[in-house]
Design an enzyme around this catalytic site. Structure first.
Site, PDB file in Angstrom:
ATOM      1  N   GLU A 110      33.437  17.561 -20.914  1.00  0.00           N
ATOM      2  CA  GLU A 110      33.194  16.968 -22.294  1.00  0.00           C
ATOM      3  C   GLU A 110      31.670  16.764 -22.449  1.00  0.00           C
ATOM      4  O   GLU A 110      31.321  16.743 -23.702  1.00  0.00           O
ATOM      5  CB  GLU A 110      34.002  15.609 -22.389  1.00  0.00           C
ATOM      6  CG  GLU A 110      35.539  15.854 -22.492  1.00  0.00           C
ATOM      7  CD  GLU A 110      36.273  14.540 -22.342  1.00  0.00           C
ATOM      8  OE1 GLU A 110      36.264  13.908 -21.372  1.00  0.00           O
ATOM      9  OE2 GLU A 110      37.212  14.365 -23.431  1.00  0.00           O
ATOM     10  N   GLU A 130      42.708  15.853 -16.752  1.00  0.00           N
ATOM     11  CA  GLU A 130      43.079  14.327 -17.166  1.00  0.00           C
ATOM     12  C   GLU A 130      44.750  14.404 -17.094  1.00  0.00           C
ATOM     13  O   GLU A 130      45.122  13.316 -16.781  1.00  0.00           O
ATOM     14  CB  GLU A 130      42.365  14.103 -18.543  1.00  0.00           C
ATOM     15  CG  GLU A 130      41.107  13.660 -18.448  1.00  0.00           C
ATOM     16  CD  GLU A 130      40.207  14.978 -18.628  1.00  0.00           C
ATOM     17  OE1 GLU A 130      40.428  15.944 -18.402  1.00  0.00           O
ATOM     18  OE2 GLU A 130      38.809  14.624 -19.026  1.00  0.00           O
TER      19      GLU A 130
END
Ligand code: HXC
Length: 256
Positions: A110, A130
């Site tokens: 990210e 995640e």
């Protein structure tokens, strides 16, 4: 203790290197705050014309710091207001190049996607693990990945946490360019130096119009482009660029 964020100036380029080797550059809050502060300071410094974010020669970043959040519940996470640490990176008016060696996982991927250009070593890998922790990419991953590679490829990787090899990432549009292994940071610095030699006002306008235009309907985005184009015609650097071409010499841009 060694600095967790190394800052080096290379002429008009600021190099920011994550430096938590003992935790594979996991992005704990102090490191993220340092990164946000360094990028905010660079945005205030007219002598910095481009930024490189690197994880060094082994790993870009293994994600958010899992140990830091292990005992947190929702109110504690909400109270951290983590978007405030990411915002200065997303809003930075200077071009930012990510130099990815090894793994860019979770928050690491990210972070790379907050940048404008991603250079990756040919043996690098990206992943969004995640889901395997029972959470989701919370720093823009569910939005920036599909915008970069399309819904169907993004879902394939967001829903499994599987790794994306750099060559596939490049083919998908997640990576701008591949470099030989071990060369990502040097290549990013060279590219940043090249951008730093361009007229700064034009560079700034291009970045702004690309990013803002991507979130507008096409007619509105084209108005943004046209206005920026027209404004640049009144700059000294536009005159310098055209004069230098006609006089067959190298231009010297001054950001005016
Ligand atoms: C905290 C981490 C970490 C992480 C590794 N470490 N990743 N610490 N947060 N994300 C630590 C390990 O605990 C270990 O410390 C040391 O780094 C070396 O890691 P190992 O696992 O021993 O190394 P290796 O076997 O080579 O495996 C490397 C790895 C693995 C594949 C990268 O560490 C791994 O899967 N890490 C987690 C990746 C992940 O799930 N990332 C997404 C996080 S969530 P000790 O002290 O034991 O030696 C996320 C959401 C973020 O990113 C949202 C916004 C930021």
């Amino acid at each position: 203790m060694a600095e967790e964020l190394i800052q080096e100036r290379h002429d008009a380029v600021l190099l920011l290197r994550l430096n938590r080797p003992e935790a594979l550059n996991a992005l704990n809050i102090p490191l993220r705050r340092a990164l946000a502060a360094a990028i905010s300071a660079a945005a205030d410094d007219p002598d910095v014309r481009a930024i490189v974010v690197s994880g060094g020669s082994k790993i870009f970043a293994a994600g958010g710091d899992i140990k830091e959040f292990a005992d947190h519940d929702a109110p504690q996470i909400m109270a951290l207001e983590l978007q405030r640490i990411w915002a200065p990176i997303a809003a930075c008016p200077r071009p930012i190049i990510a130099a990815v060696e090894g793994l860019a996982l979770g928050g690491g991927a990210e972070l790379a996607m907050h940048c404008d250009i991603i250079l990756a070593a040919e043996d690098a890998q990206f992943a969004f693990p995640e889901v395997r922790l029972g959470i989701l990419p919370g720093a823009g991953g569910t939005q920036r990945l599909p915008r970069a590679v399309g819904k169907f490829r993004a879902m394939r990787y967001l829903l499994t946490g599987d790794r994306i090899p750099a060559s596939l990432a490049a083919e998908m549009g997640l990576v701008s360019e591949l470099t030989p292994s071990g060369q990502a940071e040097a290549a990013a610095l060279a590219l940043a130096q090249k951008i730093a030699r361009m007229p700064p006002l034009a560079v700034r306008q291009i970045k702004e119009v690309v990013l803002q235009g991507a979130d507008c309907a096409l007619p509105a985005a084209l108005v943004l482009e046209r206005n920026a184009h027209n404004i640049l015609f009144s700059t000294e650097d536009r005159k310098e660029g055209v004069d230098a071409f006609i006089e067959k010499r190298k231009p010297l841009y001054r950001g005016l």
